[in-house]
Enzyme design. Structure first.
Site, PDB file in Angstrom:
ATOM      1  N   ARG A   1       0.747  -1.302   0.016  1.00 58.06           N
ATOM      2  CA  ARG A   1       0.041   0.125  -0.119  1.00 58.06           C
ATOM      3  C   ARG A   1       0.766   1.197   0.070  1.00 58.06           C
ATOM      4  O   ARG A   1       0.330   2.252  -0.192  1.00 58.06           O
ATOM      5  CB  ARG A   1      -0.835   0.237   1.135  1.00 58.06           C
ATOM      6  CG  ARG A   1      -2.089  -1.120   1.233  1.00 58.06           C
ATOM      7  CD  ARG A   1      -3.090  -1.122   2.000  1.00 58.06           C
ATOM      8  NE  ARG A   1      -3.896  -1.899   2.091  1.00 58.06           N
ATOM      9  CZ  ARG A   1      -3.685  -3.248   2.618  1.00 58.06           C
ATOM     10  NH1 ARG A   1      -2.660  -3.098   3.966  1.00 58.06           N
ATOM     11  NH2 ARG A   1      -4.343  -4.098   2.889  1.00 58.06           N
ATOM     12  N   VAL A   2       2.359   1.263   0.641  1.00 59.99           N
ATOM     13  CA  VAL A   2       2.622   2.671   0.601  1.00 59.99           C
ATOM     14  C   VAL A   2       3.993   2.419  -0.224  1.00 59.99           C
ATOM     15  O   VAL A   2       4.784   3.483  -0.525  1.00 59.99           O
ATOM     16  CB  VAL A   2       3.119   3.049   1.905  1.00 59.99           C
ATOM     17  CG1 VAL A   2       1.895   3.230   2.684  1.00 59.99           C
ATOM     18  CG2 VAL A   2       3.933   1.925   2.686  1.00 59.99           C
TER      19      VAL A   2
END
Ligand code: ATP
Ligand code: MG
Length: 576
Positions: A441-442
């Site tokens: 996600r990051v």
């Protein structure tokens, strides 16, 4: 503060007379320069005499307490070479016992690595208690009447009725550069037979996670050297990426490869082994040594044979060691292998402590157990030194069930997961990364523009391939176009296959994906795929060092360079 009353309690089998109570009050007033609220508590265990508790100080005027203090005083006077006669004289005359700074309690029950203790009313959660024989324990449960305490050492010398002392300090581990290259147990004691470790400091095993203001966004890559991960699920420094899959699907292999790939990058690695076979841990240490990775790695081992309290504390201890380096501005990679076994150790501990079981018999705070651990991974802002802890927790699933309790918990705490698939693993697709279920996600921000520009469509193309494969499974006729598409998908799956301990460099990753996605590798046979591919990379490095330099520079891959790569890959089929 002097206007506040200090609370005091007097414990004795019989109620003291009014006169006696007044004397106690005078004594407290004199010593603490404060008024007190004195309360009497009946305690049959005291026998003769009484015990006075003022704030956190305890004055033991029971016969037993007076004798043990006298014994201590005589021993220390004798040890100092002093004369004990005047001491004895003064004792016989008037002698006021001093306040004992460490309170003393009594063991009520002991078993399964847990002891119940009575009489340490001031003890705090997480405080270390000292039992007979030097056994250490940590306060876990606090109730009105007793404390539940888990024991770290072999508890044979702890008996019901034995004495317990407070230490006033919370559980911690020694930390420092000396730990690099070493194997320790969950309390930082070396177990590799290489002698003592000189610590540079001491950190509590439980410490609050950095706040929002102390953090900065994750935007520097932490390369694993594994093509399937770096190209599709990139991990950034400070990220928490879960590795999840059934047993024997290559979970540990991914973590070890990631550690090997940190060579010469300045990243310190910590591998925490929880509840594994001691022989597996030994094998991992050997692999790390053989690949020169122990030079920047610490292994914290709490094998299955260790008591549950040690398995429970191990990841926090590893994290404390990592925090030492992060606070100094360094980057750390920490692997928790694995948190399912950690949860199981915590569950058994909690059940013995008498906590009520919840879902799957885990105690209610099992979510907090892992969130407070993983929240400690962070990338600190420049004002805090800019260090980072990247965490790779590992979780084992049963029959691919990611929706059971522990996996769902940890999925929701982490910034993404690498899902490993048993059927892929069995079919020889290793690492068995399930592209559909994995996510980061990051990490996208941490990818170099070059790798991003070549791998942007990879996931989509693989998804299309999977769909088409299902769709064409039962077809007995496939037109040319479809066959080509299927072949393309197979090539993409093949380039993701990678042997253990053979990380790809960044430019190799960019080269392979660029070559494959522009159909430059369609000619490759399915056997020895990886070796041929590595051979092509080597000869490309000889012939086109300028392209490699530009890729390493990180800038987006230019059209010309892309064309060079495609041409080179196509031409390689005639070289062999
Ligand atoms: P466990 O559940 O027992 O902890 P695991 O999921 O951690 O297992 P590993 O021990 O990493 O799995 O790997 C299982 C086996 O697969 C090992 O023998 C390992 O050498 C092999 N293996 C893992 N990854 C690869 C790979 N990329 N290529 C070839 N073999 C691999
Ligand atoms: Mg494993």
């Amino acid at each position: 503060m002097s206007d506040r009353k200090i609370s005091a309690r007097i414990y004795s089998p019989e109620r003291p007379s009014a006169d006696q109570l007044e004397r106690f009050e005078r004594f407290i007033k004199q010593h603490y320069k404060r008024d007190c609220s004195l309360e009497w508590v009946r305690d049959e265990d005291i026998g003769e005499g009484f015990k006075l508790e003022v704030g956190t100080d305890v004055y033991d005027w029971s016969v037993e307490g007076r004798l043990s203090q006298l014994q201590e005083a005589i021993t220390s006077a004798a040890a100092a070479g002093g004369d004990v006669i005047p001491l004895l004289k003064s004792t016989v005359g008037s002698w006021t016992p001093r306040a004992v700074s460490e309170q003393t309690g009594t063991v009520v029950t002991v078993g399964d690595g847990v002891a119940t203790v009575k009489g340490l009313s001031g003890a705090e959660y997480g405080e270390i208690l000292l039992f007979d024989g030097g056994v250490r324990g940590m306060v876990q449960n606090i109730t009105q009447k007793s404390l539940g305490c888990m024991l770290f050492d072999d508890g044979d010398s702890v008996k019901a009725g034995g004495k317990v002392k407070r230490t006033g300090s919370s559980a911690g581990v020694p930390v420092g550069e000396g730990f690099i290259g070493r194997v320790t147990d969950a309390l930082g004691v070396p177990i590799d037979g290489k002698g003592e470790i000189t610590a540079s400091g001491y950190r509590p095993v439980e410490s609050p996670a950095p706040g929002i203001a102390a953090r900065q966004p994750v935007n520097r890559p932490l390369k694993t050297g594994i093509l399937a991960i770096d190209a599709m699920f990139p991990i950034g420094r400070g990220q928490r990426e879960l590795i999840i899959g059934d047993r024997q699907t290559g979970k540990t292999a991914i973590a070890i490869d990631a550690i090997l790939n940190q060579k010469n990058t300045g990243v310190i690695c910590i591998y925490v082994a929880i509840g594994q076979k001691a022989s597996s841990v030994r094998q991992i240490v050997k692999t790390l040594e053989e690949n020169g990775a122990m030079e920047y790695t610490t292994v914290v081992s709490a094998p299955a044979s260790d008591p549950a309290p040690l398995q429970y504390i191990a990841p926090y201890a590893g994290c404390a060691m990592a925090e030492y380096f992060m606070r100094k501005g360094q980057d750390v990679l920490i692997v928790y292998d694995d948190l399912s076994k950690h949860a199981v150790a915590y569950r058994s501990l909690s059940l013995v402590l008498g906590r009520s079981p919840g879902r799957e018999a885990y105690p209610g705070d099992v979510f907090y157990l892992h969130s407070r651990l993983l929240e400690r991974s962070a990338r600190l802002s420049a004002a805090y030194g800019g260090g980072s802890i990247t965490a790779l927790p590992i979780v084992e699933t049963l029959a691919g069930n990611v929706s059971s309790y522990i996996p769902t918990n940890i999925i929701s705490i982490t910034d993404g997961q690498i899902f490993l698939d048993t059927s892929l693993f069995r079919a020889g697709q290793r690492p068995a990364v399930n592209v559909g279920l994995s996510v980061s996600r990051v990490g996208g921000d941490a990818m170099t523009p070059c790798l991003k520009s070549v791998s942007g469509t990879l996931r989509l193309e693989l998804a299309q391939y999977r769909e088409m494969k299902v769709f064409t499974q039962f077809a007995n006729y496939l037109d040319d176009e479809m066959q080509k598409s299927l072949r393309f998908g197979e090539i993409l799956m093949n380039i993701l296959k990678q042997e253990q301990y053979r990380p790809y460099k960044e430019w190799e990753q960019a080269f392979i994906i660029a070559a494959a996605s522009s159909r430059g590798l369609d000619w490759l046979p399915d056997e020895d795929f990886e070796d041929i591919l590595r051979g092509i990379c080597r000869s490309f490095a000889d012939e086109h060092p300028d392209v490699i330099e530009r890729i390493n520079g990180g800038a987006k891959l230019s059209e010309e360079d892309r064309a060079t790569i495609t041409e080179f890959a196509k031409a390689a089929q005639n070289v062999k």
